[in-house]
Design a protein around this motif. Structure first.
Motif, short mmCIF file in Angstrom:
data_model
loop_
_atom_site.label_atom_id
_atom_site.label_comp_id
_atom_site.label_asym_id
_atom_site.label_seq_id
_atom_site.Cartn_x
_atom_site.Cartn_y
_atom_site.Cartn_z
N GLU A 82 12.44 -8.18 11.92
CA GLU A 82 11.16 -7.10 10.99
C GLU A 82 11.42 -7.96 9.54
OE1 GLU A 82 11.62 -2.78 12.12
OE2 GLU A 82 12.35 -3.16 13.36
N TYR A 83 9.96 -7.41 9.09
CA TYR A 83 10.44 -7.76 7.08
C TYR A 83 9.51 -7.34 7.27
CZ TYR A 83 9.25 -9.79 3.73
OH TYR A 83 9.28 -10.76 1.60
N LEU A 84 10.07 -5.98 6.04
CA LEU A 84 9.10 -5.06 5.86
C LEU A 84 8.51 -5.56 4.03
CD1 LEU A 84 11.12 -1.99 6.65
CD2 LEU A 84 8.45 -2.94 8.13
N ALA A 85 9.57 -5.92 3.50
CA ALA A 85 9.20 -6.10 2.23
C ALA A 85 9.82 -7.41 2.03
CB ALA A 85 9.66 -5.07 1.38
N SER A 86 10.60 -8.37 0.61
CA SER A 86 11.85 -8.55 0.35
C SER A 86 13.53 -7.50 -0.62
CB SER A 86 11.24 -9.48 -1.01
OG SER A 86 10.73 -9.15 -2.27
N GLU A 87 14.18 -7.83 -0.44
CA GLU A 87 14.76 -7.49 -0.82
C GLU A 87 15.00 -7.05 -2.56
OE1 GLU A 87 19.80 -8.17 -3.09
OE2 GLU A 87 18.52 -9.40 -1.07
N SER A 88 14.09 -7.71 -3.63
CA SER A 88 13.86 -7.41 -5.39
C SER A 88 12.55 -6.67 -4.47
CB SER A 88 13.13 -8.28 -6.03
OG SER A 88 12.33 -9.17 -5.31
N THR A 89 11.76 -6.06 -3.86
CA THR A 89 10.83 -5.48 -3.41
C THR A 89 11.97 -3.89 -3.58
OG1 THR A 89 9.02 -7.13 -3.07
CG2 THR A 89 9.57 -4.95 -2.54
N ILE A 90 12.69 -3.42 -1.83
CA ILE A 90 13.43 -3.09 -1.67
C ILE A 90 13.98 -2.71 -3.10
CG2 ILE A 90 15.06 -2.04 -0.57
CD1 ILE A 90 13.91 -3.56 1.61
N TYR A 91 14.38 -2.92 -3.99
CA TYR A 91 15.18 -2.33 -5.12
C TYR A 91 14.00 -1.68 -6.22
CZ TYR A 91 19.99 -4.46 -4.69
OH TYR A 91 21.08 -4.77 -3.57
N ARG A 92 12.97 -2.52 -6.08
CA ARG A 92 12.14 -2.20 -7.13
C ARG A 92 11.75 0.17 -6.98
NH1 ARG A 92 10.13 -6.68 -7.73
NH2 ARG A 92 8.10 -6.12 -6.48
N LEU A 93 11.96 -0.68 -5.55
CA LEU A 93 11.07 0.74 -5.15
C LEU A 93 11.94 1.88 -5.47
CD1 LEU A 93 8.89 2.43 -3.82
CD2 LEU A 93 9.53 1.39 -1.09
N LEU A 94 13.41 1.84 -4.66
CA LEU A 94 14.23 2.53 -4.75
C LEU A 94 14.26 3.05 -5.97
CD1 LEU A 94 16.74 1.06 -2.35
CD2 LEU A 94 14.86 3.18 -2.20
N LYS A 95 14.27 2.51 -6.83
CA LYS A 95 14.41 2.17 -8.56
C LYS A 95 13.25 3.57 -8.98
CE LYS A 95 15.10 0.46 -13.30
NZ LYS A 95 15.46 -1.03 -13.86
N GLN A 96 12.18 3.36 -8.38
CA GLN A 96 11.03 3.81 -9.12
C GLN A 96 11.63 4.95 -8.69
OE1 GLN A 96 8.05 2.10 -7.79
NE2 GLN A 96 8.06 0.09 -9.32
N ASN A 97 11.72 5.89 -7.93
CA ASN A 97 12.08 6.56 -6.98
C ASN A 97 13.60 6.89 -7.32
OD1 ASN A 97 9.84 7.23 -4.55
ND2 ASN A 97 10.70 5.16 -4.80
N GLY A 98 14.20 6.68 -7.70
CA GLY A 98 15.45 7.32 -8.53
C GLY A 98 16.43 7.66 -7.69
N SER A 155 0.89 -1.20 -0.52
CA SER A 155 -0.41 -0.52 0.42
C SER A 155 0.98 1.40 0.17
CB SER A 155 -0.50 -0.16 1.51
OG SER A 155 -0.49 0.00 2.21
N GLU A 156 0.30 2.54 -0.23
CA GLU A 156 1.11 3.54 0.19
C GLU A 156 1.77 4.15 1.23
OE1 GLU A 156 2.34 5.67 -2.49
OE2 GLU A 156 1.08 4.17 -4.00
N LEU A 157 0.81 3.43 2.18
CA LEU A 157 1.67 4.28 3.40
C LEU A 157 2.30 3.03 3.37
CD1 LEU A 157 0.55 5.39 6.26
CD2 LEU A 157 -0.67 3.09 6.88
N GLU A 158 2.58 1.64 3.43
CA GLU A 158 3.70 0.92 3.73
C GLU A 158 4.83 1.38 2.68
OE1 GLU A 158 1.42 -3.59 4.47
OE2 GLU A 158 1.70 -2.86 2.36
N ARG A 159 4.74 1.62 1.38
CA ARG A 159 5.11 2.28 0.68
C ARG A 159 6.06 3.14 1.06
NH1 ARG A 159 5.53 0.59 -4.89
NH2 ARG A 159 5.41 3.23 -5.51
N GLU A 160 5.68 4.42 1.57
CA GLU A 160 6.17 5.54 2.62
C GLU A 160 7.12 4.98 3.52
OE1 GLU A 160 3.08 8.44 4.07
OE2 GLU A 160 2.81 8.32 0.77
N ARG A 161 6.54 3.89 4.34
CA ARG A 161 7.41 3.50 5.49
C ARG A 161 8.24 3.07 4.95
NH1 ARG A 161 5.67 -1.78 9.23
NH2 ARG A 161 7.88 -0.70 11.27
N LEU A 162 8.59 2.12 4.34
CA LEU A 162 9.61 1.28 3.59
C LEU A 162 10.93 2.20 2.74
CD1 LEU A 162 11.09 -1.25 3.24
CD2 LEU A 162 10.12 -0.97 0.89
N LEU A 163 10.43 2.79 2.82
CA LEU A 163 11.86 4.51 2.07
C LEU A 163 11.95 4.81 3.18
CD1 LEU A 163 9.66 6.15 -1.02
CD2 LEU A 163 11.96 4.75 -0.89
#
Length: 361
Positions: free
Chosen positions: A98-114, A65-73
């Motif tokens: 703690e488990y927030l997201a998988s490694e690939s998900t974090i990579y994808r999120l960072l890439k989307q945010n430059g 969710s958007e809230l989870e994405r913001e928290r992960l960032l």
């Protein structure tokens, strides 16, 4: 995607074939069309909605969710993790339970945010321009040199072969074997070469890689005194200095290359001296028309190649039925390139750029 008018045309052709007695499956196979695709087109036509695929929004049900994405960032950009890649963040979070997201998900999120590049406090890599294209139309215009290791009888200890060659003639114009690697020794060899070859100021360009002896202050000062312009390869790019690398391979793959380490410095010098004599005076080099480097360096290659052409023409005239085409090409190689621009070749007839003493790239 297939446009709507094209779909209508294909559907009409299939319908015409079916009315004529063909099976729909065979009609679709004849035009390399999936029957399921045809059915989807027909459903879209009946609903009068056109192609519904571009308007389809597919969102995974397990997406953050958007809230989870913001928290992960926030977590990955925190002071604790802001300098670490996701591959280091995930196990550290797991160690804290703690488990927030998988490694690939974090990579994808960072890439989307430059935010994917250079997260650590390190100097970013710099693009390296290729060396300036150089060419030679005669001897003593363009030299290449490098240092290679020669094994000694002491494990982990080596002798160092300093080898200078004329790129135009392929002649080894200078060499020496030392038990150390430094710019002072390289400068001494280059000074001796300029004396023996009678090199004038602003006559020769000397190309090498980026090693410490090549860019040492003593070597650069010697070149400046002699009026020799230095040219350097890109860091860690051996292809920028291909002539010296090829010469080292020729030397170390010779059948006469010792199978055992050299017993001492004198033994290494004696073997290299014999190799240099063979290479310069006996070896017919394939890239310069199968003449020896000494013959080409002395300007004797043109006459030798002309004589070979005469021999072949006479042989063809004597037995023309043995020749299906022209005689062998014994043309003179007039220009040799180092790191040429795209489109130039070793035997290019393009006029060579004059060699001038400007700082090389």
């Amino acid at each position: 995607m297939t446009a709507v008018p094209q779909r209508q045309n294909v559907m009409a052709l299939v319908a015409e074939a079916v009315v004529a007695g063909a099976r729909q499956e065979q009609a679709c196979a004849a035009i390399d069309l999936s029957e399921r695709t045809l059915q989807r087109w027909q459903d879209d036509a009946r609903a009068a909605v056109g192609d519904r695929r571009p308007a389809r929004v597919q969102k995974p049900v397990n997406a953050l969710s958007e809230l989870e994405r913001e928290r992960l960032l926030t977590v990955v950009n925190s002071k604790e993790f802001g300098h670490l890649p996701p591959s280091q963040i995930v196990p550290r979070l797991a160690d804290r339970g703690e488990y927030l997201a998988s490694e690939s998900t974090i990579y994808r999120l960072l890439k989307q945010n430059g935010q994917l590049a250079h997260r650590r406090a390190e100097k970013p890599s710099k693009p390296r321009a290729r060396p300036r294209a150089l060419s030679a139309t005669g001897p003593n215009q363009l030299f290449s040199w490098d240092i290679t290791y020669l094994p000694s009888s002491v494990k982990g200890s080596f002798f160092y072969l300093y080898l200078f060659m004329d790129i135009f003639s392929r002649k080894i114009v200078g060499w020496q074997v030392y038990d150390a690697e430094c710019s002072t020794l390289a400068g001494a060899v280059m000074r001796d070469i300029c004396t023996r070859e009678r090199i004038a100021a602003e006559q020769v360009v000397l190309h090498s890689d980026n090693g410490a002896p090549m860019k040492g202050a003593t070597m650069l000062a010697t070149l400046q005194t002699l009026g020799v312009m230095p040219s350097f390869s890109r860091p860690a790019v051996s292809n920028d200095n291909p002539y010296s690398e090829a010469l080292f391979k020729t030397m170390k793959y010779r059948p006469a290359y010792p199978a055992r380490p050299f017993a001492n410095l004198m033994a290494a010098r004696q073997w290299v001296g014999a190799f240099v004599h063979w290479y310069n005076a006996e070896h017919r080099h394939s890239a310069i028309g199968f003449v020896t480097p000494e013959q080409r360096h002395a300007g004797l290659d043109a006459a030798l190649l002309r004589e070979r052409t005469v021999v072949y023409e006479a042989a063809k005239a004597l037995h023309p039925n043995r020749w299906s085409g022209d005689v062998r090409n014994w043309e003179l190689v007039e220009i040799v390139h180092l790191n040429p621009e795209k489109g130039n070749t070793l035997n290019s007839e393009t006029e060579a750029e004059p060699l001038t003493l400007k700082q090389a790239a």
